[in-house]
Design an enzyme around this catalytic site. Structure first.
Site, PDB file in Angstrom:
ATOM      1  N   ALA A 120       0.817  -1.181  -0.043  1.00 40.89           N
ATOM      2  CA  ALA A 120       0.067  -0.135  -0.085  1.00 40.89           C
ATOM      3  C   ALA A 120       0.750   1.150   0.060  1.00 40.89           C
ATOM      4  O   ALA A 120       0.224   2.305   0.026  1.00 40.89           O
ATOM      5  CB  ALA A 120      -0.922  -0.030   1.265  1.00 40.89           C
ATOM      6  N   SER A 146       5.967  -1.721   4.069  1.00 40.91           N
ATOM      7  CA  SER A 146       5.817  -3.224   4.957  1.00 40.91           C
ATOM      8  C   SER A 146       6.926  -3.806   4.290  1.00 40.91           C
ATOM      9  O   SER A 146       7.586  -4.525   5.447  1.00 40.91           O
ATOM     10  CB  SER A 146       4.591  -3.920   4.270  1.00 40.91           C
ATOM     11  OG  SER A 146       4.439  -3.941   3.174  1.00 40.91           O
ATOM     12  N   ASP A 196      13.013   4.684   3.536  1.00 40.98           N
ATOM     13  CA  ASP A 196      11.998   3.791   4.269  1.00 40.98           C
ATOM     14  C   ASP A 196      12.780   3.174   5.364  1.00 40.98           C
ATOM     15  O   ASP A 196      12.213   2.945   6.412  1.00 40.98           O
ATOM     16  CB  ASP A 196      11.435   2.676   3.142  1.00 40.98           C
ATOM     17  CG  ASP A 196      10.794   3.301   1.989  1.00 40.98           C
ATOM     18  OD1 ASP A 196      10.534   4.580   2.059  1.00 40.98           O
ATOM     19  OD2 ASP A 196      10.733   2.614   1.164  1.00 40.98           O
TER      20      ASP A 196
HETATM   21  C1  GLA Z   1       9.715   4.025  -2.415  1.00 41.56           C
HETATM   22  C2  GLA Z   1      11.036   3.857  -2.100  1.00 41.56           C
HETATM   23  C3  GLA Z   1      11.811   4.684  -1.691  1.00 41.56           C
HETATM   24  C4  GLA Z   1      11.442   6.050  -2.236  1.00 41.56           C
HETATM   25  C5  GLA Z   1       9.834   6.233  -2.616  1.00 41.56           C
HETATM   26  C6  GLA Z   1       9.456   7.172  -3.102  1.00 41.56           C
HETATM   27  O1  GLA Z   1       9.035   3.863  -1.341  1.00 41.56           O
HETATM   28  O2  GLA Z   1      11.371   2.483  -1.466  1.00 41.56           O
HETATM   29  O3  GLA Z   1      13.229   4.579  -1.578  1.00 41.56           O
HETATM   30  O4  GLA Z   1      12.211   6.378  -3.397  1.00 41.56           O
HETATM   31  O5  GLA Z   1       9.363   4.990  -3.143  1.00 41.56           O
HETATM   32  O6  GLA Z   1       9.462   8.508  -2.664  1.00 41.56           O
END
Ligand code: GLA
Length: 390
Positions: A128, A132, A177
């Site tokens: 989503a 996760s 992330d």
């Molecule tokens: C995903 C990638 C992140 C980032 C976002 C977009 O979540 O894992 O590293 O690039 O997309 O901002």
């Protein structure tokens, strides 16, 4: 079969109840790593720009116990398959699905960790855009670190997790992330500089604004391939600018005036991707200033602009995301919204006046359903702590 009542239990209770069935006796230790929502800075991390994520109070829980041999067993209460492998011969296998993520982490720890039994359960919607998968990586790394011969620092774990995703799993993601999952702080968003890999904690005043993650319920499809395309297209823009004599190591080094000066000499697609990135860097800087000033009207306006740029120039939106963002913008108390995560489906993040959240939810649900025939899921989230042993 899981009963409906069973799925209402907290993940930790489900894990405790399931451990003996899968791994027999023993006293496992528990760890948690959260997912994240990125408020501003779409696709900036791998362009060495700035992002504004926060950890959420949902993520991946894992129970872990060391083994006397060099085997690793990975079982999830939410995902298939269960995998058992030799810790010293871990390789990517398409059929292993989710388990490739923890395998990549354990491969990076190498001889430093003993064999492990790991039992996972999460409470984030999967696919989503709430990370996760990063939460699985960081939860695994936090657990493995507790049993490792040499304890790694939090930032080392972040780099290790990103390395696992890029090199083992093969998604060319940035660092946001894993970083947000590791460094999240209660009541704060992280203003993360993806070049220096350092952050400032920005207080988020929950009495003035609530973050509502609005799930389209349409899952991302084939998004890893399209994500990697975007990374490549940005690289093409940088390479072309360098050929033209612009001293750019990444799109971070390019400003809007420079990009416009060379516009006709950069192929159309890389130009549009670059236009999104350089303008999003400006928006993120201005957005953080608005947040520091407690000006949520201004902050919301940057979110709206960000969505528009992600849709038009970066082309990572979807019909459902656009419908949901539009529904948000017609709802009471909404400051602004934009797609979050990689895009291509998944969620948008909305910033809403706290006293209007109930009315907001009703109107968004009605408008989104009228536009798409789908019912959105709306989750108010509070900025939360990062990964931890429990
Ligand atoms: C995903 C990638 C992140 C980032 C976002 C977009 O979540 O894992 O590293 O690039 O997309 O901002």
């Amino acid at each position: 079969m899981r009963s409906a009542a069973h799925t209402l239990l907290h993940p930790l209770d489900r894990l405790a109840a399931a451990w003996a069935e899968h791994f027999g006796l023993g006293a496992p230790r528990a760890f948690f790593a959260p997912g994240r929502v990125n408020l501003l800075g779409a696709h900036l991390d791998y362009n060495e720009g700035f992002v504004l994520p926060m950890a959420v109070d949902r993520g991946t829980y894992v129970l872990a116990a060391p083994r006397a041999d060099r085997r690793v067993r990975l079982h999830s209460l939410d995902r298939q398959p269960t995998v058992e492998a030799d810790l010293d011969r871990l390789v990517l296998e398409a059929s292993h699905g989710w388990a490739n993520y923890p395998k990549g982490v354990l491969a990076a720890f190498g001889r430093d960790v003993p064999g492990l039994d790991l039992l996972y359960c999460g409470d984030l919607p999967i696919g989503a855009g709430l990370s996760s998968s990063a939460s699985i990586l960081v939860a695994t790394a936090t657990a493995a670190n507790a049993f490792a011969a040499r304890e790694r620092s939090r930032i080392e774990l972040v780099h290790l997790c990103r390395g696992a995703e890029v090199n083992f799993v093969g998604v060319k993601c940035g660092i946001m992330d894993h970083y947000a999952s590791a460094f999240g702080r209660e009541g704060h968003v992280l203003h993360l500089d993806c070049r220096s890999i350092t952050h400032r904690e920005v207080p988020f005043d929950g009495s003035k604004a609530t973050i509502v993650v609005c799930d389209t319920t349409k899952r991302r499809e084939n998004s890893d391939g399209r994500f990697n395309d975007r990374v490549r297209e940005c690289g093409e823009a940088v390479a072309r600018l360098r050929e033209l004599g612009v001293p750019a190591g990444a799109l971070r080094d390019v400003d809007r005036a420079t990009l416009e000066r060379y516009r006709g000499r950069i192929p159309e697609i890389p130009y549009r991707r670059a236009l999104h990135v350089v303008s999003e860097i400006e928006r993120t800087i201005r957005g953080v200033q608005a947040l520091d000033a407690g000006d949520f009207e201004a902050f919301g306006a940057w979110l709206r602009d960000s969505h528009e740029s992600s849709r038009v120039h970066y082309e990572v939106s979807s019909r459902e995301l656009d419908a949901l963002v539009e529904a948000v913008h017609g709802a009471p108390g909404a400051y602004g919204a934009r797609l979050t995560g990689a895009g291509f489906g998944g969620c948008c993040v909305a910033v809403v006046r706290p006293d209007a959240v109930e009315a907001f939810r009703a109107v968004v649900a009605e408008k989104y359903e009228a536009a798409t025939g789908l019912q959105p899921r709306l989750h108010p989230f509070h900025p939360s702590r990062g990964a931890t042993a429990l």
